[in-house]
Design a protein around this motif. Sequence first.
Motif, short mmCIF file in Angstrom:
data_model
loop_
_atom_site.label_atom_id
_atom_site.label_comp_id
_atom_site.label_asym_id
_atom_site.label_seq_id
_atom_site.Cartn_x
_atom_site.Cartn_y
_atom_site.Cartn_z
N LYS A 185 0.86 -1.20 0.00
CA LYS A 185 0.00 0.00 0.00
C LYS A 185 0.89 1.24 0.00
O LYS A 185 1.71 1.41 0.90
N LEU B 221 -6.91 6.87 -10.12
CA LEU B 221 -5.89 5.82 -9.94
C LEU B 221 -5.80 5.33 -8.50
O LEU B 221 -5.11 4.34 -8.22
N GLY B 222 -6.42 6.04 -7.59
CA GLY B 222 -6.34 5.67 -6.19
C GLY B 222 -7.28 6.54 -5.39
O GLY B 222 -8.21 7.14 -5.94
N THR C 100 -5.48 11.94 -10.33
CA THR C 100 -5.03 10.89 -9.40
C THR C 100 -6.22 10.16 -8.79
O THR C 100 -6.10 9.00 -8.41
N ALA D 261 1.76 8.56 -10.01
CA ALA D 261 0.66 7.66 -9.64
C ALA D 261 0.38 6.67 -10.77
O ALA D 261 0.19 5.47 -10.55
N TRP D 262 0.37 7.19 -11.99
CA TRP D 262 0.15 6.37 -13.19
C TRP D 262 1.21 5.28 -13.31
O TRP D 262 0.92 4.12 -13.61
N CYS E 163 2.09 -2.81 -6.42
CA CYS E 163 1.25 -1.77 -5.82
C CYS E 163 -0.18 -2.29 -5.74
O CYS E 163 -0.87 -2.39 -6.74
N THR E 164 -0.62 -2.62 -4.52
CA THR E 164 -1.96 -3.18 -4.36
C THR E 164 -3.00 -2.11 -4.05
O THR E 164 -4.19 -2.31 -4.28
N ALA E 165 -2.55 -0.99 -3.51
CA ALA E 165 -3.47 0.11 -3.22
C ALA E 165 -2.67 1.40 -3.19
O ALA E 165 -1.51 1.41 -2.80
N LEU E 166 -3.33 2.49 -3.61
CA LEU E 166 -2.63 3.77 -3.72
C LEU E 166 -3.48 4.89 -3.12
O LEU E 166 -4.68 4.99 -3.40
N ARG F 208 0.92 2.64 -10.41
CA ARG F 208 -0.23 1.78 -10.63
C ARG F 208 0.06 0.65 -11.62
O ARG F 208 -0.63 -0.37 -11.63
N GLN F 209 1.07 0.84 -12.45
CA GLN F 209 1.41 -0.22 -13.43
C GLN F 209 2.18 -1.36 -12.78
O GLN F 209 2.40 -2.39 -13.41
#
Length: 421
Positions: free
Chosen positions: A2, A40-41, A37, A16-17, A25-28, A20-21
């Motif tokens: 996280k 993305l989270g 953003t 963030a982008w 990264c399981t959570a943002l 996320r790839q």
Amino acid sequence: MKILLLGSGGREHALAWKLRQSPLCTALWIAPGNAGTAELGTNIALDPNDFPAVADLVQREGIDMVLVGPEEPLVRGIYDYFQVHFPNLPVIGPSQVGAQLEGSKAFAKEFMLEMGIPTAAYREFTAATLQAGLDYILTQTPPIVLKADGLAAGKGVVILDDLAAAQAELRDMLSGKFGAASAKVVIEQFLSGIEFSVFALTDGKDYLILPEAKDYKRVGEADSGPNTGGMGAVSPVPFVDEALMKKVEETIIKPTIAGIAKRGIVYKGFVFFGLIKVGGEPFVIEYNCRLGDPETEVVMPRLQNDLVELLQATHEGILSQQQIVMDPRSAATIILVSGGYPGDYEKGKVISGLTAVKDSMVFHAGTKNSSDGIVTNGGRVIALTSFGDNFDEALVFSNRNAEVVKFEGKYYRRDIGFDLH
Ligand SMILES: Nc1ncnc2c1ncn2[C@@H]1O[C@H](COP(=O)(O)OP(=O)(O)O)[C@@H](O)[C@H]1O
Ligand SMILES: [Mg+2]
């Protein structure tokens, strides 16, 4: 894992982008983030300079890593704060002492002098040495460069062609023109050349070099008008060939990282080298202790590594086991800004056309969600990044999409890269 990302600009949307790839990264969470953003989270409305509030969030959500986007929390010591309260939590960024490379121009100059790193000759003055400063200016040949020592939101550097004007500026700065930031002033030799930016990721002993970039700071075409946060950027930079990059690495990057290690400075994060090519030689204009904006909007798209893996290796001090893989294509970005920026501008203008963008990446800067949809919320609003075989080809797409995205008062430069042909 996280991850909490601090900041709210185009740099943070691009980070963030990229985060996320990563399958790691399981959570943002992004604090405070922007409308980009939010896709993305989870955006959290808090001030990154409010360390107890950041710590509460870390505790509440069980955050495993904090990535700090902007300089201010770093210069205020967020790394050290977490060392005390969450000693095992990876915080990506330098310690407060390391952040002085950006937070104090005098510290950075003294560091470079000690490490033999090429930079403009300089002297530093305070109110107590005002007279010596005024005398020193008279010994110089203009143009003359005066820099407020501390953070001044990109406004603390003044370049003057006239010695009397430089003396007046020194008096103004030392009597509080930029508050505490100009209690000390660095006066340095003017270097004539072309600027570019190089980025490294370091764990304090090893480093990796990221794609280099060139940004465009002036609001007007052909680099005219006042300075902004940045109106566009390209990567790679055509004049930065292998030979120049080798000089940068040998004379600037290596001695900087060695200097950090020599002084025992804790530094696990990005180093931004603001450079200028004078003749064929690179000199340091400044260090930043984080990534640049809008450079990040071209650097992250060209980075093919898993960013989380790189940041984990940074925290663990095993960066030597990693290698950077870059997309060989060119990336270019154009920033759409609010009418009037960098002077007064209005916020809350509805942004349309975002979903009609084709062949460019959209990174939000000053945007937010409202009951009217996505609206402007800052001077720099949207970054449009595209790929091409060279920056001109990339810019064809960014320029096309700069017309597709609409908001009242929109302005952008149509000549990014104009000096690189
Ligand atoms: N010694 C110098 N010679 C020529 N130009 C300079 C010099 N120092 C700074 N500048 C110009 O001023 C800009 C801002 O200076 P910089 O040190 O990067 O401060 P900041 O980014 O903190 O405002 C640089 O990008 C460069 O264009
Ligand atoms: Mg700068």
